[in-house]
Design a protein around this motif. Sequence first.
Motif, mmCIF file in Angstrom:
data_model
loop_
_atom_site.group_PDB
_atom_site.id
_atom_site.type_symbol
_atom_site.label_atom_id
_atom_site.label_comp_id
_atom_site.label_asym_id
_atom_site.label_seq_id
_atom_site.Cartn_x
_atom_site.Cartn_y
_atom_site.Cartn_z
ATOM 1 N N ASP A 1 42.327 71.727 26.504
ATOM 2 C CA ASP A 1 40.829 71.314 26.733
ATOM 3 C C ASP A 1 40.218 72.010 25.515
ATOM 4 O O ASP A 1 40.715 73.174 24.804
ATOM 5 C CB ASP A 1 40.704 72.211 27.977
ATOM 6 N N HIS B 1 42.095 65.914 30.328
ATOM 7 C CA HIS B 1 41.014 65.487 31.215
ATOM 8 C C HIS B 1 39.677 64.631 30.727
ATOM 9 O O HIS B 1 39.177 65.154 29.930
ATOM 10 C CB HIS B 1 40.493 66.481 32.357
ATOM 11 N N THR C 1 44.329 62.619 32.454
ATOM 12 C CA THR C 1 44.398 62.809 34.009
ATOM 13 C C THR C 1 42.964 62.474 34.663
ATOM 14 O O THR C 1 43.099 62.270 36.145
ATOM 15 C CB THR C 1 44.403 64.440 34.482
ATOM 16 N N SER D 1 35.908 64.695 38.846
ATOM 17 C CA SER D 1 35.748 66.076 37.911
ATOM 18 C C SER D 1 36.756 67.123 38.111
ATOM 19 O O SER D 1 37.683 66.978 39.223
ATOM 20 C CB SER D 1 34.429 66.697 37.998
ATOM 21 N N LEU D 2 37.080 67.906 37.171
ATOM 22 C CA LEU D 2 38.093 68.989 37.393
ATOM 23 C C LEU D 2 37.898 69.824 38.683
ATOM 24 O O LEU D 2 38.698 70.020 39.499
ATOM 25 C CB LEU D 2 38.125 69.733 35.994
ATOM 26 N N CYS E 1 40.196 70.016 41.750
ATOM 27 C CA CYS E 1 40.786 71.445 42.245
ATOM 28 C C CYS E 1 40.540 71.538 43.920
ATOM 29 O O CYS E 1 41.197 71.984 44.574
ATOM 30 C CB CYS E 1 40.003 72.657 41.557
ATOM 31 N N ASN F 1 39.766 77.364 41.976
ATOM 32 C CA ASN F 1 39.008 77.468 40.752
ATOM 33 C C ASN F 1 37.578 78.619 40.974
ATOM 34 O O ASN F 1 36.551 78.297 40.188
ATOM 35 C CB ASN F 1 38.331 76.136 40.591
ATOM 36 N N HIS G 1 32.231 76.866 31.874
ATOM 37 C CA HIS G 1 33.632 76.163 31.224
ATOM 38 C C HIS G 1 34.029 76.955 30.250
ATOM 39 O O HIS G 1 33.326 77.701 29.656
ATOM 40 C CB HIS G 1 32.977 74.857 30.783
ATOM 41 N N ASP H 1 40.061 76.289 31.712
ATOM 42 C CA ASP H 1 40.043 74.861 32.110
ATOM 43 C C ASP H 1 41.529 74.258 31.960
ATOM 44 O O ASP H 1 41.972 73.473 32.794
ATOM 45 C CB ASP H 1 38.842 73.987 31.645
ATOM 46 N N LEU I 1 43.596 72.592 34.862
ATOM 47 C CA LEU I 1 44.159 71.256 34.808
ATOM 48 C C LEU I 1 45.716 71.128 34.986
ATOM 49 O O LEU I 1 46.237 70.321 35.224
ATOM 50 C CB LEU I 1 43.753 70.731 33.404
ATOM 51 N N VAL J 1 46.400 71.292 38.643
ATOM 52 C CA VAL J 1 45.905 69.960 38.952
ATOM 53 C C VAL J 1 46.909 68.966 38.625
ATOM 54 O O VAL J 1 47.398 67.976 39.573
ATOM 55 C CB VAL J 1 44.727 69.543 38.524
#
Length: 236
Positions: free
Chosen positions: A8, A90, A121, A135-136, A140, A147, A153, A158, A162, A165
């Motif tokens: 990320d 992501h 992802t 969205s992330l 989650c 999270n 962020h 992140d 991820l 996830v």
Amino acid sequence: MTRQIVLDTETTGLSAEGGDRIIEIGCVELFARKRTGNNKHYYLNPERESHEDALKVHGISNEFLLDKPKFAAVAPELIEYLRDAEIIIHNAAFDVGFLNKELELAGHPPLQHFVACVTDTLAMAKELFPGKRNSLDALCDRLGVDNSSRTLHGALLDAELLAEVYIHLTRGQDALLILDEVQEGSGTGGARIDLRGFALPVLRASAQEIAAHEEILAQIDKASGGKTVWRALQSS
């Protein structure tokens, strides 16, 4: 088995082509879909200030980044770390666009030149959960990944989220990995797996489903002139 790197970035804004730069990179390594702890984390001096809206997202001040290395200084180490790995991102188009611009400015080839592949992802989630928020944070919540520490962020945080996830999104691969491990370490006989630890749900047919099934069997039996095998087995 290919190494996987969940990656990320945080940036000064939204447009790499418009001059925005990367200010943070977070990487989490997976092997056999398990976290290895061999992670990378960089804060970078972007040589420009972040847009106000970007500051609200990541909270990384311009002053904090002044003494951090420039991307060109960390590029060789990052390239070797990512080399030949599957990169998991992501909304990959965004991060790959920024990484390729930074690599270009530093005199290096684009990301795809030295990694095995890039997996998005967001595209996976849209296929698995069409019409839903992907969205992330939404993933989650949907997949039970904690999270609660994500107030702003951050690239490494992140990437860690991820990674969890991604493991949830691909949980069906566990059985294939078990088979791979048996085949790789077995020689001829293979390792024995205790299947008693696997709880498989038994879904029994309803009376309505049984009746519908019997009706279809009767139609097939009639169409074959009474020559279906199961009728003979039932009467024997």
